[in-house]
Design a protein around this motif. Structure first.
Motif, mmCIF file in Angstrom:
data_model
loop_
_atom_site.group_PDB
_atom_site.id
_atom_site.type_symbol
_atom_site.label_atom_id
_atom_site.label_comp_id
_atom_site.label_asym_id
_atom_site.label_seq_id
_atom_site.Cartn_x
_atom_site.Cartn_y
_atom_site.Cartn_z
ATOM 1 N N CYS A 48 1.898 3.040 -2.609
ATOM 2 C CA CYS A 48 1.542 4.048 -3.601
ATOM 3 C C CYS A 48 0.535 5.039 -3.038
ATOM 4 N N THR B 239 -9.321 -0.242 -4.868
ATOM 5 C CA THR B 239 -9.191 -1.498 -5.614
ATOM 6 C C THR B 239 -7.740 -1.821 -5.913
ATOM 7 N N VAL B 240 -6.963 -0.805 -6.275
ATOM 8 C CA VAL B 240 -5.579 -1.069 -6.638
ATOM 9 C C VAL B 240 -4.623 -0.815 -5.480
ATOM 10 N N ASN B 241 -5.145 -0.756 -4.261
ATOM 11 C CA ASN B 241 -4.256 -0.648 -3.113
ATOM 12 C C ASN B 241 -3.720 -2.042 -2.810
ATOM 13 N N CYS B 242 -2.382 -2.223 -2.924
ATOM 14 C CA CYS B 242 -1.886 -3.596 -2.836
ATOM 15 C C CYS B 242 -2.028 -4.176 -1.437
ATOM 16 N N LEU C 23 -5.152 -6.623 -1.485
ATOM 17 C CA LEU C 23 -4.885 -7.920 -2.102
ATOM 18 C C LEU C 23 -3.829 -8.671 -1.294
ATOM 19 N N GLY C 24 -2.852 -7.925 -0.774
ATOM 20 C CA GLY C 24 -1.781 -8.547 0.001
ATOM 21 C C GLY C 24 -2.304 -9.288 1.209
ATOM 22 N N TYR D 215 -5.765 -15.328 -7.899
ATOM 23 C CA TYR D 215 -5.526 -13.905 -8.146
ATOM 24 C C TYR D 215 -6.732 -13.247 -8.790
ATOM 25 N N ILE D 216 -7.225 -13.899 -9.862
ATOM 26 C CA ILE D 216 -8.321 -13.287 -10.614
ATOM 27 C C ILE D 216 -9.577 -13.215 -9.756
ATOM 28 N N ILE E 72 -9.131 -10.425 -6.973
ATOM 29 C CA ILE E 72 -9.194 -9.042 -7.446
ATOM 30 C C ILE E 72 -10.618 -8.717 -7.878
ATOM 31 N N GLY F 216 0.807 -1.210 0.000
ATOM 32 C CA GLY F 216 0.000 0.000 0.000
ATOM 33 C C GLY F 216 0.841 1.261 0.000
#
Lengths: 204, 204
Positions: free
Chosen positions: B26, B123-126, B129-130, B86-87, B90, B24
């Motif tokens: 970014c 959504t694109v905050n790692c 997903l991490g 992964y898919i 996400i 996170g």
């Protein structure tokens, strides 16, 4: 922008990590040693190039509203392919990278290049842009990885490079570099060094 | 119970998702300029993590894991869909963020306008997903995963709030020009990470 400029710009002057501030997470997380850094750099480069190419080919067919989801699905598919290949051929590195291969999906570099370049450009420049940004990212990764491995654990790619006589004379590995804070300091210093040379300043 | 509590404390302080695993980064770098927005984004991240982690656990446990489909029919015992992790993750995260956005818009317009564009960006905050990927790798149970998700979110919020507060004060100091922006922020993050390291070794 000419193709040559598209390719070389991201190496230093528009570097994805130090200038665009994208993909910092993986830059810090996988760089305790050189080997995972190299593998990660190559994996990300491959993923950017192919997803850039695919998105740029279908860019006129994607409805604006759902483009993020389309992009995420294409990236996720590429990441799954790369992950399976790594598991098959480089199992130890894949174990070392652990969740960070999966996290390439949310690596802002890939999405950033898709949004910022591939959606509005033709296929060939998109491939070059992907390749350039991948290499720019890998350069930083390799620099940080090599530094942390040499001074943090005294080895390079697993071979010891600091002679035993130095250790006998009282030299010690800098344990801080292997830990999280060392990575932050190192990247901060690289950014400082680069901006001092290129004279691109950021005003707060 | 005590075990859960200790896992929670551990993921907030000792193994802070941002400062120890660099996830996170970014959004941490981009949104830490003002305390109010940092707090807003922090709460949104806690909220989304608290929902997505258990949902992803259920998806993995009952749909994707090796042999997970055996509740449908004994024929599926050998089916292993875990490469689709992964898919699926996400997609769940993107959907949950969308639902959260709509729910917040209906319930509290004030909070919705305060969060603004940050909500879809989660959504694109790692980190999100991490957390899901770590929970699979460490084989947590449903209860543990939920605690892990919520406390990782809180840890992330603490880190971004601390950083935003420091950066507000930083405006008044005279930093060397090349170091401004990303450079000084990385050095500061390193110092915060070092401070958080003092929590390591605490056993509860």
């Amino acid at each position: 922008m000419s193709n040559k400029k598209t390719f070389f710009e991201p190496f230093v002057h528009n570097n994805p990590v130090t200038v665009q501030i994208l993909g910092i997470c993986s830059t810090l997380a996988v760089t305790t040693q050189l080997k995972p850094s190299l593998v990660m750099g190559i994996a990300v480069t491959v993923i950017i190039v192919f997803s850039n190419l695919i998105i740029s080919l279908i860019r006129n067919m994607i409805p604006k509203k759902i483009r993020i989801i389309v992009e995420m699905i294409i990236i996720a598919t590429m990441v799954i392919l790369v992950d399976q290949i790594l598991r098959a051929y480089l199992f130890d590195v894949s174990k070392q990278l652990s969740v960070f291969v999966g996290l390439i999906i949310t690596n802002c570099i890939v999405l950033g290049r898709l949004e910022g370049f591939a959606l509005i450009n033709k296929a060939v420049p998109s491939i070059l842009d992907g390749l350039g940004n991948g290499i720019g990212y890998s350069l930083i990764l390799v620099a940080v990885g090599a530094f942390r491995e040499i001074f943090g654990s005294g080895t390079l790619l697993g071979f010891s490079v600091i002679p035993q006589s130095l250790y006998n004379a009282g030299y010690e590995n800098n344990g801080l570099l292997v830990l999280a804070p060392g990575a932050f300091f190192l990247l901060g210093l690289i950014v400082w060094f680069q901006r001092a040379i290129t004279k691109q300043y950021e005003e707060e | 119970m005590l075990e859960m509590f200790s896992l929670g404390i551990k993921s907030v302080f000792v193994e802070n998702i941002l400062l120890a695993y660099f996830l996170g980064m970014c959004s941490f770098l981009a949104v830490s300029k003002k305390v109010t927005t940092a707090i807003g984004l922090g709460f949104a991240v806690v909220f989304v993590m608290a929902i997505t982690t258990p949902v992803n656990w259920l998806v993995h446990e009952y749909l994707l894991k090796a042999g997970a489909l055996s509740w449908l029919s004994p024929k599926f015992v050998e089916v292993d869909l875990s490469f689709l992790n992964y898919i699926a993750f996400i997609a769940v995260i993107a959907a949950m963020v969308q639902i959260a956005e709509m729910a917040i818009e209906k319930i509290s317009m004030k909070l919705y306008t305060a969060l603004g564009i940050f909500l879809p960006l989660i959504t694109v905050n790692c980190a999100i997903l991490g957390v899901s990927l770590f929970m699979i790798e460490r084989k947590y149970t449903l209860g543990q995963s939920t605690v892990f998700g919520v406390s990782s979110g809180i840890g992330w919020m603490l880190a971004i709030m601390a950083m935003a507060a420091i950066r507000e004060k930083l405006k008044y100091s005279n930093i060397p020009k090349p170091l401004r922006g990303l450079g000084i922020t990385m050095l500061l993050t390193g110092l915060i990470a070092m401070a958080f390291m003092t929590f390591s070794g605490i056993n509860i």
